[in-house]
Design an enzyme around this catalytic site. Structure first.
Site, PDB file in Angstrom:
ATOM      1  N   ASP A  82       0.859  -1.189   0.000  1.00 42.70           N
ATOM      2  CA  ASP A  82       0.000   0.000   0.000  1.00 42.70           C
ATOM      3  C   ASP A  82       0.904   1.251   0.000  1.00 42.70           C
ATOM      4  O   ASP A  82       2.141   1.121   0.016  1.00 42.70           O
ATOM      5  CB  ASP A  82      -0.907  -0.095   1.245  1.00 42.70           C
ATOM      6  CG  ASP A  82      -2.038   0.908   1.258  1.00 42.70           C
ATOM      7  OD1 ASP A  82      -2.394   1.430   0.195  1.00 42.70           O
ATOM      8  OD2 ASP A  82      -2.585   1.168   2.359  1.00 42.70           O
ATOM      9  N   HIS A  83       0.294   2.425   0.087  1.00 46.21           N
ATOM     10  CA  HIS A  83       1.009   3.716   0.006  1.00 46.21           C
ATOM     11  C   HIS A  83       2.515   3.715   0.242  1.00 46.21           C
ATOM     12  O   HIS A  83       2.983   3.567   1.376  1.00 46.21           O
ATOM     13  CB  HIS A  83       0.483   4.680   1.086  1.00 46.21           C
ATOM     14  CG  HIS A  83      -0.892   5.145   0.859  1.00 46.21           C
ATOM     15  ND1 HIS A  83      -1.204   6.227   0.090  1.00 46.21           N
ATOM     16  CD2 HIS A  83      -2.063   4.659   1.310  1.00 46.21           C
ATOM     17  CE1 HIS A  83      -2.511   6.404   0.076  1.00 46.21           C
ATOM     18  NE2 HIS A  83      -3.055   5.457   0.806  1.00 46.21           N
ATOM     19  N   GLY A 197      -8.343   6.696   7.494  1.00 44.94           N
ATOM     20  CA  GLY A 197      -8.347   6.639   8.952  1.00 44.94           C
ATOM     21  C   GLY A 197      -7.294   7.603   9.473  1.00 44.94           C
ATOM     22  O   GLY A 197      -6.185   7.658   8.957  1.00 44.94           O
ATOM     23  N   HIS A 232      -9.809   4.233  -1.230  1.00 47.13           N
ATOM     24  CA  HIS A 232      -9.081   4.217   0.052  1.00 47.13           C
ATOM     25  C   HIS A 232     -10.006   4.753   1.139  1.00 47.13           C
ATOM     26  O   HIS A 232     -11.033   5.362   0.841  1.00 47.13           O
ATOM     27  CB  HIS A 232      -7.828   5.084  -0.057  1.00 47.13           C
ATOM     28  CG  HIS A 232      -6.715   4.424  -0.809  1.00 47.13           C
ATOM     29  ND1 HIS A 232      -5.440   4.327  -0.325  1.00 47.13           N
ATOM     30  CD2 HIS A 232      -6.707   3.795  -2.010  1.00 47.13           C
ATOM     31  CE1 HIS A 232      -4.680   3.675  -1.199  1.00 47.13           C
ATOM     32  NE2 HIS A 232      -5.422   3.347  -2.239  1.00 47.13           N
ATOM     33  N   GLY A 233      -9.626   4.505   2.390  1.00 45.49           N
ATOM     34  CA  GLY A 233     -10.461   5.002   3.486  1.00 45.49           C
ATOM     35  C   GLY A 233     -11.778   4.265   3.581  1.00 45.49           C
ATOM     36  O   GLY A 233     -12.829   4.857   3.859  1.00 45.49           O
ATOM     37  N   SER A 235     -13.034   2.226   5.777  1.00 50.69           N
ATOM     38  CA  SER A 235     -13.710   2.138   7.084  1.00 50.69           C
ATOM     39  C   SER A 235     -14.701   3.284   7.241  1.00 50.69           C
ATOM     40  O   SER A 235     -14.357   4.438   6.975  1.00 50.69           O
ATOM     41  CB  SER A 235     -12.688   2.224   8.227  1.00 50.69           C
ATOM     42  OG  SER A 235     -11.753   1.189   8.132  1.00 50.69           O
ATOM     43  N   ASN A 254      -9.776  -0.381   0.243  1.00 54.42           N
ATOM     44  CA  ASN A 254      -8.826  -0.500   1.359  1.00 54.42           C
ATOM     45  C   ASN A 254      -9.536  -0.316   2.692  1.00 54.42           C
ATOM     46  O   ASN A 254     -10.285   0.654   2.864  1.00 54.42           O
ATOM     47  CB  ASN A 254      -7.755   0.587   1.254  1.00 54.42           C
ATOM     48  CG  ASN A 254      -6.793   0.358   0.124  1.00 54.42           C
ATOM     49  OD1 ASN A 254      -6.966  -0.544  -0.685  1.00 54.42           O
ATOM     50  ND2 ASN A 254      -5.755   1.170   0.048  1.00 54.42           N
ATOM     51  N   THR A 257      -8.725   1.082   9.515  1.00 54.87           N
ATOM     52  CA  THR A 257      -9.153   1.482  10.865  1.00 54.87           C
ATOM     53  C   THR A 257     -10.136   0.496  11.496  1.00 54.87           C
ATOM     54  O   THR A 257     -10.073   0.239  12.699  1.00 54.87           O
ATOM     55  CB  THR A 257      -9.802   2.889  10.783  1.00 54.87           C
ATOM     56  OG1 THR A 257      -8.874   3.756  10.120  1.00 54.87           O
ATOM     57  CG2 THR A 257     -10.125   3.437  12.146  1.00 54.87           C
TER      58      THR A 257
END
Ligand code: 13P
Length: 303
Positions: A82-83, A197, A232-233, A235, A254, A257
């Site tokens: 990831d990132h 998150g 992304h993000g 959660s 993705n 959190t």
């Protein structure tokens, strides 16, 4: 022969399905996450971002790969980096290429380079550099365009609803068209309303805003680009938006959190790794079954 990573994500897009990608900020989380994915008969990526070995406790990308090798099941799981930012969350330049090379050497099956803090031209240039090397050895590359908020070390001061209404930082369709044509990335992480998150110390245990998605923008991006889009993000996004986002072109999502917080909470309560792993296992199964709806997808995506 199981599908390779590029085919798997392509299949998700073609079938209107999604591949969850679960983050591993603490090494003991890996085992219960893989177990949950297998027990739900789902296909998923196991992933780690640079900030998770720098600011959390996954130690290094190599340690995650070692742990993955112990528990992985190729009929259900894939290993993704990831990132790896070109400019990081503290606004420091990162020597990103050696990290990408280390990941490929350690067996990662796809990688992400995040040049989203650069200008469009700068992001294209750095992404294309990674694509050239990774594609030469058959590894697909995820890139990011637009500003998916949340990875700030300071707390965000603008209320979520205001950001969503203004579409500030959302991925621009024409920029994305040029970006994909010139960088040759395989998948694009787009900014369409989700929020990473938080990693600011005072936010680690806080509930995320119930994010929404700009479904129309996702459709426009998918029509213009024709490649799998990444969210992304994951959660805390309102569930109906997840379902509609997948239909519109999101093929990888993705999630960090939602699993990190139960692990950290359990460790704070009992300081017992086995108990924390049980909590992660239970939550991961719930997420797959009830939130992402990917139970039973393994054969279609990875078979
Ligand atoms: P969340 O922590 O919001 O699920 O985001 C994870 C993520 O996008 C990692 O790249």
């Amino acid at each position: 022969m199981p599908a390779n990573t590029k085919e798997a994500v392509q299949r998700a897009l073609a079938h209107g399905l999604v591949i969850p990608a679960f983050n591993i900020p603490h090494l003991p989380m890996l085992k219960p996450v893989v177990q949950a994915v297998c027990d739900e008969d789902s296909a998923a990526m196991i992933q780690v971002a640079r900030l998770e070995w720098e600011k959390f406790e996954s130690e290094s990308l190599e340690r995650v790969a070692e742990e993955y090798a112990k528990y992985a099941n190729p009929a259900h799981t894939l290993l993704h980096l990831d990132h790896v930012p070109v400019i990081d969350e503290d606004h420091l330049e990162v020597d990103f290429m050696p990290i990408i090379r280390r990941a490929i050497a350690a067996g990662y099956q796809s990688v992400m380079v995040d040049g989203s803090r650069l200008s469009l031209a700068g992001n294209i240039e750095k992404t294309a550099q990674v694509v050239r090397e990774a594609h030469a050895v058959g590894i697909p590359v995820e890139a990011e365009l637009g500003a998916v908020m949340g990875h700030e070390t300071q707390q965000q001061s603008i209320p979520y609803e205001e950001i969503f209404a203004s579409k500030a930082g959302f991925t621009d369709v024409e920029e994305a068209r040029r970006f994909v044509a010139e960088s040759h990335c395989d998948w694009l992480s787009v900014a369409v309303g989700s929020v990473h998150g938080a990693i600011a110390d005072n936010m680690l245990d806080k509930k995320k805003p119930a994010a929404k998605l700009d479904i129309q923008r996702i459709e426009e991006l998918e029509n213009a680009l024709g490649i799998p889009l990444v969210l992304h993000g994951g959660s805390g996004i309102q569930q109906d938006y997840i379902r509609r986002g997948i239909k519109a072109g999101i093929a990888k999502i993705n999630v960090g959190t939602e699993l990190r917080q139960p692990y950290e909470r359990a460790m704070r309560e009992r300081n017992d790794v086995a108990y924390a792993q049980e909590c992660v296992y239970g939550r991961c199964r719930e997420l797959i079954r009830d939130f992402l709806g990917t139970s039973g997808d393994a054969a279609l995506l990875l078979g």
